[in-house]
Design a protein around this motif. Structure first.
Motif, PDB file in Angstrom:
ATOM      1  N   LEU A   1       0.830  -1.208   0.000  1.00 36.21           N
ATOM      2  CA  LEU A   1       0.000   0.000   0.000  1.00 36.21           C
ATOM      3  C   LEU A   1       0.867   1.261   0.000  1.00 36.21           C
ATOM      4  O   LEU A   1       0.599   2.214  -0.748  1.00 36.21           O
ATOM      5  CB  LEU A   1      -0.923  -0.016   1.217  1.00 36.21           C
ATOM      6  CG  LEU A   1      -1.904   1.148   1.369  1.00 36.21           C
ATOM      7  CD1 LEU A   1      -2.865   1.193   0.189  1.00 36.21           C
ATOM      8  CD2 LEU A   1      -2.669   1.021   2.680  1.00 36.21           C
ATOM      9  N   LYS A   2       1.905   1.260   0.807  1.00 26.02           N
ATOM     10  CA  LYS A   2       2.783   2.433   0.884  1.00 26.02           C
ATOM     11  C   LYS A   2       3.459   2.691  -0.458  1.00 26.02           C
ATOM     12  O   LYS A   2       3.722   3.835  -0.829  1.00 26.02           O
ATOM     13  CB  LYS A   2       3.828   2.222   1.978  1.00 26.02           C
ATOM     14  CG  LYS A   2       3.241   2.182   3.385  1.00 26.02           C
ATOM     15  CD  LYS A   2       4.307   1.856   4.419  1.00 26.02           C
ATOM     16  CE  LYS A   2       3.687   1.737   5.815  1.00 26.02           C
ATOM     17  NZ  LYS A   2       4.679   1.301   6.839  1.00 26.02           N
ATOM     18  N   THR A   3       3.742   1.602  -1.192  1.00 25.93           N
ATOM     19  CA  THR A   3       4.404   1.747  -2.491  1.00 25.93           C
ATOM     20  C   THR A   3       3.452   2.277  -3.555  1.00 25.93           C
ATOM     21  O   THR A   3       3.821   3.146  -4.348  1.00 25.93           O
ATOM     22  CB  THR A   3       4.989   0.389  -2.943  1.00 25.93           C
ATOM     23  OG1 THR A   3       5.965  -0.026  -1.986  1.00 25.93           O
ATOM     24  CG2 THR A   3       5.627   0.483  -4.311  1.00 25.93           C
ATOM     25  N   ILE A   4       2.207   1.768  -3.571  1.00 28.01           N
ATOM     26  CA  ILE A   4       1.292   2.202  -4.641  1.00 28.01           C
ATOM     27  C   ILE A   4       0.593   3.527  -4.324  1.00 28.01           C
ATOM     28  O   ILE A   4      -0.057   4.100  -5.193  1.00 28.01           O
ATOM     29  CB  ILE A   4       0.240   1.113  -4.978  1.00 28.01           C
ATOM     30  CG1 ILE A   4      -0.664   0.802  -3.779  1.00 28.01           C
ATOM     31  CG2 ILE A   4       0.917  -0.131  -5.512  1.00 28.01           C
ATOM     32  CD1 ILE A   4      -1.764  -0.195  -4.118  1.00 28.01           C
ATOM     33  N   GLU A   5       0.753   4.021  -3.082  1.00 33.18           N
ATOM     34  CA  GLU A   5       0.195   5.339  -2.767  1.00 33.18           C
ATOM     35  C   GLU A   5       0.982   6.452  -3.453  1.00 33.18           C
ATOM     36  O   GLU A   5       0.413   7.432  -3.919  1.00 33.18           O
ATOM     37  CB  GLU A   5       0.198   5.559  -1.242  1.00 33.18           C
ATOM     38  CG  GLU A   5      -0.958   4.879  -0.528  1.00 33.18           C
ATOM     39  CD  GLU A   5      -0.909   5.076   0.978  1.00 33.18           C
ATOM     40  OE1 GLU A   5      -1.991   5.063   1.587  1.00 33.18           O
ATOM     41  OE2 GLU A   5       0.203   5.230   1.545  1.00 33.18           O
TER      42      GLU A   5
END
Length: 327
Positions: free
Chosen positions: A130-134
Motif C-alpha cells: 500500500l505504501k508503495t502504490i500510494e
C-alpha cells in the motif's frame, strides 16, 4: 505470446488496456479479478508486453527485442512476483517489489510488477505494498491478479483500477476449441458446456484423454449416493486422481449437478438444466431434498474448494464435503 486480437473474449478489458498503451497513460496499479483459468495472466503478459513494445503498429508487435524478451520471460523490466510459500509475506513483497520500485527501468519506459494469486498476500504484505502504490514513481505499474478480491484490503482496492474478467459464452468457448484442437465435436461441446465460460478449464477438459469417462464416473457417484458410504465415495474420488486442479474439476461438476437439482425443484423445466440426460436422477434428488438441504450441499462444495485453496489436506476437505452430501 498473444496479440490482443488473438485473446478470446474480454472485449471491454482489452479496449481499456489497448487505449492505455496507445495513449501512453497506464494507471499505476490494477487489479485483474476473475476465476482461475479465465485468462488474467495472459492478459497481464500481453498488456505488459504492449507497454514495453518498441515496434510499430499494433502493440505488442511480438517481433521487437522487448517482445521476444517478454515471450521468453527475460524482459528485465517486467517482474513476476511469485510466492515461494503458502502465502506471500511482507519480507518477500518488500524484497521483490517495494525495495526495487525506486530503481529506474533497465531498458524500457516502464517498470511493471505482476503479482499472481494476490489474495495470498498477508495483511502485513498488503500494507507494505500500500505504501508503495500510494506514491509510485511515474514509470511504476503494479498488476495484481486475483480470484478472490475480497481477500484484498479495502485500502488496496481503493487505490487500484479493478478490471473484471467475466465468463465467456459457451458458443465462443466451443468455437475456440473446434478451431484450436483436433477433437471430436461432442468433446468440444461437452468441454465448453461444463467449463461454464472458463476458457482455461475448457482447454484442460479438451486436452484430457479421459474427461468424458471421469465426468461419467462423477455422475455415477452422485446417482448412487444413497447406496454408498463416505468411505466408498472417498475411494472413488481418489481413484480419479488427487491433483488440486483435477479435484476442483470434480467438485465443479458436482456443484453444477446440484444446481440443476435446485433449478429443477424450483421450475420443473427440463430445458433449463445443464445435465438434461440426467433428468430422471435430478428430478428424484429434487423430490427427496428440501431447498435448504440443496443450498447446504452447494455451500459444502464451495467450502471444500476454499479448504483446498487454503492447503487443508485432501482427506479432510473431501470427508467434510462428502459427510455434508450424506447427512
Amino acid at each position: 505470446m498473444f496479440r490482443f486480437s488473438e485473446i478470446v473474449g474480454h472485449e471491454q478489458v482489452k479496449e481499456h488496456l489497448q487505449a492505455a498503451i496507445r495513449d501512453d497513460k497506464p494507471f499505476h496499479a490494477y487489479i485483474f479479478q476473475g476465476d482461475v483459468g479465465v485468462g488474467k495472466e495472459t492478459m497481464a503478459k500481453t498488456f505488459a508486453a504492449g507497454l514495453q513494445c518498441d515496434g510499430e503498429g499494433e502493440k505488442p508487435c511480438t517481433q521487437c527485442v522487448s517482445c521476444h524478451q517478454t515471450d521468453s520471460g527475460n524482459q528485465p523490466d517486467i517482474i513476476w512476483v511469485m510466492r515461494e510459500n503458502a502465502s506471500l509475506g511482507v519480507e518477500e513483497i518488500r524484497e521483490k517489489l517495494c525495495n526495487t520500485m525506486d530503481i529506474k527501468p533497465f531498458s524500457s519506459q516502464y517498470k511493471i510488477y505482476i503479482v499472481p494469486e494476490a489474495e495470498k498476500m498477508t495483511e502485513a504484505a498488503q500494507n507494505a505494498l500500500l505504501k508503495t502504490i500510494e506514491e509510485p514513481p511515474e514509470y511504476g505499474v503494479v498488476i495484481l491478479l486475483t480470484s478472490n478480491i475480497s481477500a484484498l484490503l479495502p485500502t488496496i482496492q481503493s487505490r487500484c483500477l479493478t478490471l473484471e474478467f467475466r465468463p465467456l459464452s459457451t458458443a465462443v468457448v466451443e468455437e475456440f476449441l473446434r478451431s484450436h484442437y483436433e477433437i471430436p465435436d461432442y468433446l468440444a461441446k461437452a468441454s465448453a458446456v461444463f467449463a461454464q465460460g472458463n476458457l482455461g478449464k475448457a482447454m484442460r477438459y479438451a486436452q484430457s484423454e479421459d474427461f468424458i469417462e471421469r465426468k461419467d464416473r462423477i455422475l455415477s457417484l452422485l446417482r448412487n449416493i444413497e447406496r454408498m458410504t463416505v468411505s466408498d465415495m472417498m475411494a472413488q474420488i481418489k481413484e480419479l486422481g488427487t491433483r488440486k486442479d483435477e479435484i476442483r474439476d470434480y467438485i465443479d461438476l458436482m456443484e453444477l449437478w446440484y444446481r440443476d437439482v435446485l433449478l429443477f425443484k424450483a421450475t420443473k423445466n427440463i430445458n433449463a438444466i445443464l445435465f438434461q440426460e440426467e433428468v430422471s436422477h435430478i428430478s428424484r434428488e429434487a423430490m427427496n431434498r428440501s431447498y435448504e438441504k440443496i443450498e447446504l450441499i452447494i455451500q459444502g462444495f464451495e467450502k471444500a474448494k476454499m479448504r483446498l485453496k487454503a492447503n487443508v489436506s485432501f482427506e479432510v476437505a473431501m470427508e467434510l464435503m462428502l459427510l455434508n452430501l450424506k447427512d
